[in-house]
Design a protein around this motif. Sequence first.
Motif, short mmCIF file in Angstrom:
data_model
loop_
_atom_site.label_atom_id
_atom_site.label_comp_id
_atom_site.label_asym_id
_atom_site.label_seq_id
_atom_site.Cartn_x
_atom_site.Cartn_y
_atom_site.Cartn_z
N THR A 154 0.85 -1.19 0.00
CA THR A 154 0.00 0.00 0.00
C THR A 154 0.88 1.24 0.00
N SER A 155 0.27 2.40 -0.03
CA SER A 155 1.07 3.63 -0.05
C SER A 155 0.26 4.79 0.51
N GLU A 200 -0.77 4.32 5.92
CA GLU A 200 -0.79 4.76 7.33
C GLU A 200 -2.01 4.20 8.06
N LEU A 201 -3.15 4.16 7.35
CA LEU A 201 -4.36 3.61 7.95
C LEU A 201 -4.19 2.12 8.24
N ILE A 202 -3.63 1.38 7.30
CA ILE A 202 -3.44 -0.07 7.47
C ILE A 202 -2.54 -0.35 8.67
N VAL A 203 -1.45 0.38 8.78
CA VAL A 203 -0.53 0.19 9.91
C VAL A 203 -1.23 0.55 11.23
N ALA A 204 -1.99 1.63 11.24
CA ALA A 204 -2.69 2.04 12.45
C ALA A 204 -3.72 0.99 12.86
N PRO A 206 -6.05 13.01 11.23
CA PRO A 206 -6.91 12.97 12.42
C PRO A 206 -7.90 11.81 12.40
N TRP A 207 -8.43 11.49 11.23
CA TRP A 207 -9.36 10.37 11.11
C TRP A 207 -8.66 9.06 11.45
N ILE A 208 -7.46 8.88 10.90
CA ILE A 208 -6.71 7.65 11.16
C ILE A 208 -6.41 7.53 12.65
N ASP A 209 -5.95 8.62 13.24
CA ASP A 209 -5.57 8.61 14.66
C ASP A 209 -6.77 8.32 15.56
N ILE A 210 -7.85 9.04 15.37
CA ILE A 210 -9.00 8.93 16.27
C ILE A 210 -9.75 7.62 16.06
N LEU A 211 -9.97 7.23 14.80
CA LEU A 211 -10.77 6.04 14.52
C LEU A 211 -10.06 4.74 14.89
N SER A 233 -10.83 10.60 -1.70
CA SER A 233 -11.00 9.76 -2.89
C SER A 233 -10.01 8.60 -2.83
N GLY A 234 -10.19 7.65 -3.72
CA GLY A 234 -9.24 6.54 -3.84
C GLY A 234 -9.27 5.62 -2.63
N ASP A 235 -8.10 5.01 -2.38
CA ASP A 235 -7.99 3.99 -1.33
C ASP A 235 -8.31 4.54 0.06
N ILE A 236 -7.90 5.78 0.34
CA ILE A 236 -8.12 6.30 1.69
C ILE A 236 -9.61 6.55 1.92
#
Length: 315
Positions: free
Chosen positions: A153-154, A159-163, A194-199, A231-234
């Motif tokens: 991923t990229s 970052e979301l996947i790792v989190a 912020p979404w990645i961190d909080i969720l 948009s996209g993967d995120i």
Amino acid sequence: MDRQYFKSHTMCWGTLGTVRPFSGFHPQRDVIQIREAVQKKDAATLVRILTNRNSAQRQDIAKIYKETTQQELIAGMKRVLSGDLEALMLELMMPPLQHEAYRLHQAMAGLGTDEETLLEILCTRSSEKLRGISAAYQEMYKKDLEKEAKGETSGDFAELIVALMNKEDVSGFVQKDIESLSASLDEKKAQAAPWIDILTSRDSNHLNKVFMGMELESGQMVIPALEKRFSGDIHLGLSVLVECIQNPEVYLAKRLTGMKAAVVHGIMVSHSEEDLLGIRVAFLKLTGTSLYTTLQKNFKGYHLEALLAICRSED
């Protein structure tokens, strides 16, 4: 379906699983029948026995089969089964953590990545379960799951996947989180951080209060708001994560509506001893048709019989 399945007074009726421990389990007797089935290439007997035993019982059968025959049960099954039926039955023989590790490996194998399967598993599993899956992945493939996923991923999606793989529950204030997420959408370019961190660091009760607060303040549902700004993967990743926080059973039911064999196998086997009853209820509400009936319309033969045995009954 074995009638004795329903006669046990010791079954786990408090769970939402459809596959439960088989009453009067005699693994030696099962192994005798399975040996004969392998010799006669009798797929029906393999399906009847193995879909009516829970995962722990299947592992006992596999162990005794090897001790008795000096051969792996999986190898015997491969001589009898083929196609989608073989794929389903082999998944059914995997211990739960190994099965999830296998699905993640398949999602990243070859060209391209099956982002939806990655998200399905990472968003619906607890941090404790994910640690077990990571350990199983390391043991099975001699590779680090987090590094593998990050390599596939990229950007923000990576970052979301790792989190997600390092989820933890950190206390927070609902109003402060509402303000942080709302502000991230008001930027010229919406900020995913912020979404990645909080969720990935709050429990679902907290986050559902946050989503409700955001919707009351803005008059807009969270997922459509994400669609407008990402948009996209995120966008896919955050939307799936929100859906799973709000109601994972509805999300999994939506996944099943496509009736793709690999997806159906993965979800039904993974959730058969946990919450497949809840997913069945969500599927019926979502589509107006039961999962049991829908399977009958899309699959056939012993493959269908195996799926129906896992689904267990009509709604």
